[in-house]
Design an enzyme around this catalytic site. Sequence first.
Site, PDB file in Angstrom:
ATOM      1  N   CYS A  85       0.801  -1.228   0.000  1.00 43.55           N
ATOM      2  CA  CYS A  85       0.000   0.000   0.000  1.00 43.55           C
ATOM      3  C   CYS A  85       0.832   1.276   0.000  1.00 43.55           C
ATOM      4  O   CYS A  85       0.302   2.356  -0.238  1.00 43.55           O
ATOM      5  CB  CYS A  85      -0.949  -0.001   1.195  1.00 43.55           C
ATOM      6  SG  CYS A  85      -2.036  -1.449   1.199  1.00 43.55           S
ATOM      7  N   HIS A 120      -9.396   3.490  -1.700  1.00 43.69           N
ATOM      8  CA  HIS A 120      -8.002   3.051  -1.585  1.00 43.69           C
ATOM      9  C   HIS A 120      -7.628   2.091  -2.718  1.00 43.69           C
ATOM     10  O   HIS A 120      -7.468   0.901  -2.506  1.00 43.69           O
ATOM     11  CB  HIS A 120      -7.825   2.390  -0.205  1.00 43.69           C
ATOM     12  CG  HIS A 120      -6.442   1.897   0.074  1.00 43.69           C
ATOM     13  ND1 HIS A 120      -5.302   2.449  -0.483  1.00 43.69           N
ATOM     14  CD2 HIS A 120      -5.994   0.883   0.878  1.00 43.69           C
ATOM     15  CE1 HIS A 120      -4.246   1.789  -0.036  1.00 43.69           C
ATOM     16  NE2 HIS A 120      -4.636   0.846   0.775  1.00 43.69           N
TER      17      HIS A 120
END
Lengths: 389, 389
Positions: free
Chosen positions: A85, A336
């Site tokens: 991430c 996201h």
Amino acid sequence: MSIEVVMTGTGSTKYGPSERSPADLAQLAVKDALEEADLRPGDIDGFVLSTQNSDILQKQGNPVLRFAEFLGLDVKFGTRTEAACVAGTTALKTGHMAVESKTVENCLVLGVEKCNELPSNTEVVSAFAFINERDFEAQLGANAMWHFAPYAVRHMHEFGTTEEQLAEVRAKNSRFSTKNPKAHFQKEVTVDDVLESPIVCKPLKLFDCCPISDGASAAILTTGENAKEQVDVPIYAKGYGQGMIPADVVSSIPDHSEFTALKKAARRAYEDAGIGPEDVDVVETHDCFTIAELLEMEALGFVEKGGGGKFIEEGQSDLGGEVPTNTSGGLLCRGHPIGATGICQATLIAEQLRNEAPKGRQVDGAELGINQNLGGPATNQAVFIWERR
Amino acid sequence: MSIEVVMTGTGSTKYGPSERSPADLAQLAVKDALEEADLRPGDIDGFVLSTQNSDILQKQGNPVLRFAEFLGLDVKFGTRTEAACVAGTTALKTGHMAVESKTVENCLVLGVEKCNELPSNTEVVSAFAFINERDFEAQLGANAMWHFAPYAVRHMHEFGTTEEQLAEVRAKNSRFSTKNPKAHFQKEVTVDDVLESPIVCKPLKLFDCCPISDGASAAILTTGENAKEQVDVPIYAKGYGQGMIPADVVSSIPDHSEFTALKKAARRAYEDAGIGPEDVDVVETHDCFTIAELLEMEALGFVEKGGGGKFIEEGQSDLGGEVPTNTSGGLLCRGHPIGATGICQATLIAEQLRNEAPKGRQVDGAELGINQNLGGPATNQAVFIWERR
């Protein structure tokens, strides 16, 4: 005389489930970024691509060559970065170094992710397990909730942090999201809505968690000299810090009461920029879960350890507070798309520093902002500091 | 005053099928690199990891955090790069930029690949299909042979290049490999052996193709200042060039008679270094197939277009010739653990420039060398120029 690096063009698609292909999403974000910087594809001579799941979800390795082809790029340096991430921010830093070292002049940093490739969220979450350590955790069904819930438990135990304080993070970010037409969710939710949402991994409830999004974001990094011709308000890269701790599985994390790796990353970034937390006007942080934003307020030095819950409760991370945080809606509401997140955060900070965010989200007179991004169980952290001059 | 970047520590495992895990392989290569530079893990503050297939073959994303943990690293910048077979050299360039931009002082660039994870080579080659473009080629069973055979057909048609000339590439490289105890294959094969080996994809035969290898290679890049304390013979990074052409599938390659992307990459690298092909003493090239080495001699400017077959036949790429090439055995014999290859090439050039290659492989008085690495259907190419001073 070292080169100054500036963010000029920026672009993002709407985030959320999309019917578009990764290449389509990329085109949309890049088109906006090029237009903003008044550049054409032929002006781009560096390309850093951040995408996490293309191998697994699109069955497609080596995306950098393919995307360069789609986008009509002929670059002197090009690669993909991957670091779960946090890849978006390591991509920004790679692009930054490419410009700073005079390897390239105009570097396109592009994040693209299409996560909604499988019939259900459950299947996507299962597919994501490959990001987790294989021999112990992934086999047991490890996922991000499993990594972040212990931070919440520990903080509640040590400092009396409450579920209401966590819920306030989502409530605040949801209010901002109603003013962000590119957000995945754009609906206000209250503290009670969060508390009443189903438990996912105790104490985290559904609304304590960010969604699974598709989307692309792009930023063009260039020299200070070039920037003058590209935009009216150049946004300077002022400092970078990254920090890891040697912990990849939940049981090896030495201290769940804080984001230790972020403390390291923040210290390094502040040192690199020659500033302190008191100089920061606005931040986009990695609020993949509500507890993450709380711990980020502490690790970035905006409030002392243990004080995050009260800080949020008092509205210090809201507009008008000490450090308005995630005025885009954050990962919790904006969404996201993994490899794109860090790049999106940086473009949102640029929007703030240019005084171009919509009313209700703009931080008055913001001159210095941070994008903070994390990977793995919060043990790989990156902080980029940006400044309007 | 810009920073000079130097390769100090180098290390590689033996290449070939291995029972070791990727982490084990990495440890071995890194241990040697650290010892050579007289450094400890705590001295390393930058980390670039190149690995291609971990997501697919090890079911393991986000390896950079995991490897940093295994290796005991605490870095200020760390990421994985991925760009198919050229990833090792884009990793070297990323590490180079990290040092040059003063982001880090001592950057570990590590390539690791464990390909032999499946019961047969056929299954591994099938798994590798995900590197190919998905919508047209991968579905049809595209593989590397499919990409490179048309180059051979075209060169034979246009310039009268012969199968014997191609076979001579393998024969030469196999002679070198008998003196490289780390090579995957260490057995001399003759031109006749190659010609008699089974057809894989006409006109390429089994011995025209490199094997599927496991292995790891590591290089430490540092500042010119630090290098003085680390090694006796510093190897300077003198120039870099990368070139792509917008072609990801065999049918979009405009000209199969040359490596067009490499011509671009070489021009840029020579320009960056301020040298020409006549200054080059030794090269490690990406001879994934015999035809590749031939086309590389032309695109790197050692011989005019069409002259590659004769150049090889005359021994100009052999020891004592114009430009001794792949004195390690090359990908054809040394092996090709995908993400590690570019890094291994650079360490082998360092060995040559330090005059440390064994007799029968050492190029007398070599001062300037190149590692050349490619990805995809030869349409993404990178050239790194190294110099002893």
